[in-house]
Design an enzyme around this catalytic site. Structure first.
Site, PDB file in Angstrom:
ATOM      1  CG  HIS A  14      30.642  -7.134   5.042  1.00 21.04           C
ATOM      2  ND1 HIS A  14      29.802  -5.949   5.048  1.00 21.04           N
ATOM      3  CD2 HIS A  14      31.380  -6.788   3.994  1.00 21.04           C
ATOM      4  CE1 HIS A  14      30.354  -4.840   4.451  1.00 21.04           C
ATOM      5  NE2 HIS A  14      31.295  -5.733   3.720  1.00 21.04           N
ATOM      6  CG  HIS A  16      33.492  -6.905  -0.765  1.00 22.99           C
ATOM      7  ND1 HIS A  16      32.667  -5.730  -1.274  1.00 22.99           N
ATOM      8  CD2 HIS A  16      33.720  -6.614   0.624  1.00 22.99           C
ATOM      9  CE1 HIS A  16      32.335  -4.992  -0.375  1.00 22.99           C
ATOM     10  NE2 HIS A  16      32.973  -5.372   0.857  1.00 22.99           N
ATOM     11  NE  ARG A  18      36.489  -7.023  -4.753  1.00 18.72           N
ATOM     12  CZ  ARG A  18      36.355  -5.941  -4.099  1.00 18.72           C
ATOM     13  NH1 ARG A  18      34.926  -5.486  -4.090  1.00 18.72           N
ATOM     14  NH2 ARG A  18      37.166  -5.551  -3.241  1.00 18.72           N
ATOM     15  CG  ASN A  42      31.034  -3.287  -3.413  1.00 17.82           C
ATOM     16  OD1 ASN A  42      31.035  -4.625  -3.239  1.00 17.82           O
ATOM     17  ND2 ASN A  42      32.186  -2.775  -2.787  1.00 17.82           N
ATOM     18  CE  LYS A 100      27.379  -1.979   2.820  1.00 17.37           C
ATOM     19  NZ  LYS A 100      28.366  -2.579   3.265  1.00 17.37           N
ATOM     20  CG  HIS A 137      30.358   1.682   4.375  1.00 18.96           C
ATOM     21  ND1 HIS A 137      31.147   0.873   3.891  1.00 18.96           N
ATOM     22  CD2 HIS A 137      30.876   3.045   4.839  1.00 18.96           C
ATOM     23  CE1 HIS A 137      32.337   1.522   4.127  1.00 18.96           C
ATOM     24  NE2 HIS A 137      32.435   2.573   4.411  1.00 18.96           N
ATOM     25  CG  HIS A 175      32.480  -2.850   7.510  1.00 25.56           C
ATOM     26  ND1 HIS A 175      32.251  -1.476   7.851  1.00 25.56           N
ATOM     27  CD2 HIS A 175      32.446  -3.290   6.292  1.00 25.56           C
ATOM     28  CE1 HIS A 175      31.660  -1.009   6.632  1.00 25.56           C
ATOM     29  NE2 HIS A 175      31.712  -1.936   5.764  1.00 25.56           N
ATOM     30  CG  ASP A 248      34.776  -5.287   4.564  1.00 27.95           C
ATOM     31  OD1 ASP A 248      34.201  -5.242   3.567  1.00 27.95           O
ATOM     32  OD2 ASP A 248      34.948  -4.171   4.996  1.00 27.95           O
ATOM     33  CG  HIS A 252      41.175  -4.402  -4.121  1.00 30.90           C
ATOM     34  ND1 HIS A 252      40.191  -3.607  -4.875  1.00 30.90           N
ATOM     35  CD2 HIS A 252      40.450  -3.859  -2.949  1.00 30.90           C
ATOM     36  CE1 HIS A 252      39.030  -3.051  -4.392  1.00 30.90           C
ATOM     37  NE2 HIS A 252      39.525  -3.124  -3.121  1.00 30.90           N
ATOM     38  CB  ALA A 264      39.986   0.747   0.604  1.00 28.00           C
TER      39      ALA A 264
HETATM   40  C1  NCD Z   1      35.565  -2.702   0.144  1.00 32.78           C
HETATM   41  C2  NCD Z   1      35.699  -3.258  -1.398  1.00 32.78           C
HETATM   42  O1  NCD Z   1      36.795  -3.115  -1.779  1.00 32.78           O
HETATM   43  O2  NCD Z   1      34.848  -3.456  -1.927  1.00 32.78           O
HETATM   44  N1  NCD Z   1      36.597  -2.369   0.785  1.00 32.78           N
HETATM   45  C3  NCD Z   1      36.881  -2.399   2.169  1.00 32.78           C
HETATM   46  O3  NCD Z   1      37.946  -1.778   2.304  1.00 32.78           O
HETATM   47  N2  NCD Z   1      36.365  -3.089   3.025  1.00 32.78           N
HETATM   48  C4  NCD Z   1      34.345  -1.808   0.190  1.00 32.78           C
HETATM   49  C5  NCD Z   1      33.635  -1.684   1.500  1.00 32.78           C
HETATM   50  O4  NCD Z   1      33.254  -2.586   2.186  1.00 32.78           O
HETATM   51  O5  NCD Z   1      33.968  -0.549   2.145  1.00 32.78           O
HETATM   52 ZN    ZN Z   2      32.645  -4.487   2.617  1.00 30.69          ZN
END
Ligand code: NCD
Ligand code: ZN
Length: 346
Positions: A14, A16, A18, A42, A100, A137, A175, A248, A252, A264
């Site tokens: 899992h 991200h 981007r 996402n 997902k 999720h 997660h 996860d 950012h 988040a």
């Molecule tokens: C994730 C994100 O920023 O894409 N943020 C997070 O806090 N984990 C989204 C997610 O997996 O909930």
């Molecule tokens: Zn995530």
């Protein structure tokens, strides 16, 4: 005392990664430690079709360092109008590894998420029939449910019904953050598993408020009380094949985290394995790290384990306060701290 551990190259189930400049900034960190990763869909707009997933996979591969053999495993973002035929065809073609389920508005870029699981039942039935995993999720989004209770309430309101309706669907409860989720996953058959992040093994909810507001400890699902962290550590280090590694890692930009309405997400990719190794070491379970990191995930997904090996040694890794990469400034998990393990690669 064990000073070096060698394990099959792990996978991140899992992450991200981007797109655009942020993808350029972060892809190499995940590719350095992991053989494969389940890449979250996402983006904005989300990855909802096999064609958009194939194009996104190409962009990820183009962003990898030269010579990298990292394999991105793509996921389909489910919406209320998800197309069962496109998803099944994408799975058969090897483009989609999984799909997902984001409850609408649960987290970053989830506005297009599913408003009611009833709307996607035909898709889930097809996924069950073809053995395609559903990644969940697991949080309700109702504003009247306390944010710390959203995962536990999701189990009662959604997960239990989902499993009753689709008893053979492969489900990864993503997660997990609560003792309730551990009990639930333990109570299900082998088709229900869970990923656990390094940060939920290290921090409880106090970390967000130590001496002031700490935006870099804020993620979703939000960290819970200490009793939950301890339940997660027990589950991760138990040796049960139901639990496997999913960072996860959710980067950012620093200005988007340190803001009046901070995003988040915790960026843990650069020192992910070191972070997990510290936990397994503290729990006296270093011999179980390979199962969690490298074996249980492939077993659940029905994929071969990685051929190559990686090592970690017991020595200091100094985590920087911030990482500047390809024009992005990011604060990593454990910023400014010293970790007792160092990733040595193969
Ligand atoms: C994730 C994100 O920023 O894409 N943020 C997070 O806090 N984990 C989204 C997610 O997996 O909930
Ligand atoms: Zn995530």
């Amino acid at each position: 005392m064990t000073d070096t551990i060698t394990l099959r190259r792990p996978d991140d189930w899992h992450v991200h990664l981007r797109d655009g400049a942020m993808l350029e900034a972060v892809a190499s960190f995940t590719a350095k430690q992991f053989g494969r990763a389940i890449v979250m869909p996402n983006l904005s707009p989300p990855v909802t079709s096999a064609a958009s997933a194939a194009a996104y996979r190409d962009r990820i591969i183009a962003a990898l360092p030269a010579g990298s053999d990292f394999t991105p495993l793509m996921t389909c973002y489910l919406t209320d109008d998800a197309d069962a035929d496109d998803i099944a065809a994408g799975h058969a073609a090897g483009i989609f590894t999984a799909a997902k389920l984001y409850p609408a508005n649960a987290t970053t870029n989830s506005a297009h998420g599913v408003t009611d699981v009833a709307h996607i039942m035909p898709v889930l039935e097809r996924m069950q029939a073809i053995g395609m995993p559903l990644l969940v999720h697991g949080e309700v989004t109702d504003g009247d449910i306390d944010i710390f209770d959203r995962e536990a309430v999701f189990i009662e309101r959604v997960m239990k019904g989902l499993i009753a309706a689709l008893p053979d669907l492969k489900i990864v409860f993503e997660h997990i953050t609560t003792e309730q989720a551990v009990h639930f996953v333990d109570s299900c058959g082998p088709n229900v598993a869970a990923t656990i992040t390094p940060h939920h093994l290290h921090i409880n909810r106090n970390a967000m408020f130590t001496g002031g507001m700490r935006p870099h400890a804020y993620c979703l699902p939000v960290a819970k009380r200490e009793m939950h962290r301890l339940a997660l550590r027990k589950a991760a280090t138990s040796g049960s094949p139901k639990y496997f590694l999913g960072t996860d890692s959710a980067p950012h930009e620093i200005h988007a985290k340190e803001s009046a309405c901070g995003c988040a997400g915790i960026f843990n990719a650069p020192y992910a394995l070191e972070s997990y190794a510290v936990v397994f070491d503290e729990e006296g379970a270093l011999d179980r790290l390979e199962g969690f990191a490298s074996l249980h995930g492939p077993q659940f997904y029905g994929l071969p384990v990685n051929e190559t090996m990686v090592s970690l040694e017991r020595s200091g890794t100094a985590v920087p306060d911030a990482i500047e990469s390809a024009g992005s400034k990011l604060v990593p998990f454990h910023a400014g701290a010293q970790l007792n393990w160092r990733f040595l690669s193969s």
